[in-house]
Design a protein around this motif. Structure first.
Motif, mmCIF file in Angstrom:
data_model
loop_
_atom_site.group_PDB
_atom_site.id
_atom_site.type_symbol
_atom_site.label_atom_id
_atom_site.label_comp_id
_atom_site.label_asym_id
_atom_site.label_seq_id
_atom_site.Cartn_x
_atom_site.Cartn_y
_atom_site.Cartn_z
ATOM 1 N N UNK A 174 0.811 -1.224 0.000
ATOM 2 C CA UNK A 174 0.000 0.000 0.000
ATOM 3 C C UNK A 174 0.837 1.263 0.000
ATOM 4 N N UNK A 175 0.336 2.270 -0.673
ATOM 5 C CA UNK A 175 0.980 3.579 -0.683
ATOM 6 C C UNK A 175 0.581 4.344 0.582
ATOM 7 N N UNK A 176 1.300 5.400 0.926
ATOM 8 C CA UNK A 176 0.883 6.233 2.062
ATOM 9 C C UNK A 176 -0.549 6.749 1.901
ATOM 10 N N UNK A 177 -0.943 7.061 0.664
ATOM 11 C CA UNK A 177 -2.318 7.515 0.428
ATOM 12 C C UNK A 177 -3.328 6.424 0.774
ATOM 13 N N UNK A 181 -6.219 6.710 3.630
ATOM 14 C CA UNK A 181 -7.591 6.456 3.225
ATOM 15 C C UNK A 181 -8.225 5.389 4.103
ATOM 16 N N UNK A 182 -7.485 4.317 4.385
ATOM 17 C CA UNK A 182 -7.996 3.252 5.245
ATOM 18 C C UNK A 182 -8.277 3.777 6.650
ATOM 19 N N UNK A 183 -7.382 4.628 7.159
ATOM 20 C CA UNK A 183 -7.599 5.197 8.491
ATOM 21 C C UNK A 183 -8.828 6.105 8.509
ATOM 22 N N UNK A 366 4.293 7.452 8.845
ATOM 23 C CA UNK A 366 3.538 7.841 7.656
ATOM 24 C C UNK A 366 2.408 8.830 7.958
ATOM 25 N N UNK A 367 2.361 9.315 9.190
ATOM 26 C CA UNK A 367 1.370 10.353 9.508
ATOM 27 C C UNK A 367 1.591 11.599 8.660
ATOM 28 N N UNK A 372 -0.540 15.204 2.132
ATOM 29 C CA UNK A 372 -0.524 14.784 0.733
ATOM 30 C C UNK A 372 -1.861 14.158 0.337
ATOM 31 N N UNK A 373 -2.445 13.407 1.255
ATOM 32 C CA UNK A 373 -3.755 12.808 1.012
ATOM 33 C C UNK A 373 -4.809 13.890 0.820
#
Length: 399
Positions: A174-177, A181-183, A366-367, A372-373
């Motif tokens: 998974x990418x950071x995005x 998104x999952x969170x 990755x917070x 960027x998200x």
């Protein structure tokens, strides 16, 4: 000039007060979910499970429908309890389903596309006297063991729709995005819904892993081309007197798409649909709350008024800049002070949810991907202003 400043002060004052009120609600939802989580409830229930049917809307799901059905067959007494609506399918979805012994209804109506129409078609073909409840599961989802029995039993006992906790599984590598998104979906589907449910307040439906008393589905119109028909259905049911609640111990899972185009398409439909429902149903819920004298509907309206998390953060950032400018240029500081408190409440709510539920999906390192998200989501919101999504679009599945 003085009059203009007073008008700006009034507008920003109303905006910051609204923002802080909704952030207080968000904080209460998070705290209530944390308190509920400590109870450690199990998935067991006593007594026989009321008779229920499983209704699955499907559109060209041949690649994954067998896995979904095999999973569901472990949760029912007979394959004949499962009803597949092959909606405008051009692949082998219907044939694969029949081979597994489930009942299949084929629907062809290209003028009326969408999950809502498929569900309405399937429900009209069920025999009412056979079932006390109906469970809706999407064709790309899996349920955890015992989930169907738990949500059906709870739905009949409470005479309310019951939603299982809806989790999204990360794609490989998974990418950071993807992680952010999952969170964000955990906050929406598990934390906020769990907090409201623990307080006895209605929640928004997630679209899959839902159990309904038979008579509840007769009180609303399922036939709809709305792009977030699940959210609309939950609100319609709440207004009709059947407020949805969450079974936090039950779980249904799906997968976040790994491709950029599929992820953007999915989020566009979800975000635009939420905003459309927000603008339409917040006034309706408030009106119904006053008319029926039901606090739950008022809270549901306020909860719905909180847009998707990325847009909510952007809203707070914009209000902070505008109220800061008013304080500097107009020497009017109170809206900026209120906004500052509201921003702190939002950060605390997000961090509290992350510490309790989000660290597995979104590691500390990755917070930093959160900004960027949010930037990735800006074009989606701008598109809503210019050309909002109107038609139901199926998200492309990973192979």
């Amino acid at each position: 000039m003085l009059l203009l400043l007073e008008i700006i002060e009034l507008i920003l004052g109303v905006g910051t007060i609204t923002y802080i009120v909704l952030n207080v609600l968000l904080g209460v939802e998070v705290l209530a979910a944390i308190a509920q989580h400590k109870e450690n409830r199990s998935l067991t229930h006593e007594g026989p499970t009321p008779a229920f049917a499983v209704l699955i809307p499907a559109y060209n799901e041949a690649d994954g429908i067998e896995q979904t059905l095999q999973n569901l067959l472990l949760e029912v007494e007979s394959a004949e309890q499962i009803y597949m609506v092959a909606d405008n399918c051009t692949d082998e979805t219907a044939a694969i389903s029949r081979n597994l012994g489930v009942q299949v209804f084929e629907r062809t109506d290209v003028a009326k596309k969408g999950k809502g129409h498929a569900l309405d078609f399937g429900l009209r073909h069920l025999t009412p006297k056979l079932y006390r409840a109906v469970v809706i599961v999407d064709a790309d989802c899996l349920v955890s063991p015992g989930t169907l029995a738990a949500i059906v039993s709870q739905s009949i006992a409470l005479n309310r729709p019951v939603q299982a906790t809806y989790r999204m599984v990360l794609p490989p590598d998974p990418s950071p995005r993807d992680r952010v998104s999952a969170f964000a979906l955990i906050v929406k589907n598990q934390v906020r819904a769990g907090g409201l449910s623990s307080l006895g307040l209605p929640i928004l439906l997630g679209g899959t892993g839902m159990a309904f008393p038979w008579e509840a589905l007769q009180a609303v119109n399922l036939a709809s081309s709305h792009i977030v028909e699940d959210m609309k259905l939950g609100i319609d049911l709440a207004i009709a007197g059947y407020s949805p609640t969450l079974a936090p111990e039950a779980q249904v899972t799906s997968h976040l798409p790994s491709s950029e185009s599929a992820a953007t398409s999915q989020r566009t439909r979800w975000e635009h649909g939420h905003l459309q429902v927000l603008t339409t149903y917040v006034p309706q819920l408030m009106k119904a709350a006053l008319k029926q004298r039901r606090l739950g509907l008022l809270v549901m309206a306020l909860d719905l008024a909180i847009p998707p998390l990325a847009l909510w953060v952007l809203t707070g950032f914009a209000l902070t800049l505008l109220t800061g400018g008013l304080a500097l240029l107009g020497n009017i500081a109170w809206p900026f002070a209120i906004q500052g408190v509201a921003d702190v409440l939002l950060v605390l709510a997000i961090l509290s949810a992350w510490m309790k539920w989000g660290r597995a999906e979104l590691p500390l390192a990755q917070l930093l991907a959160i900004p960027l998200y949010i930037l990735w989501k800006i074009p989606i919101y701008l598109k809503f202003l210019v050309k909002p999504e109107q038609s139901w679009v199926r998200t492309e599945r990973d192979k």
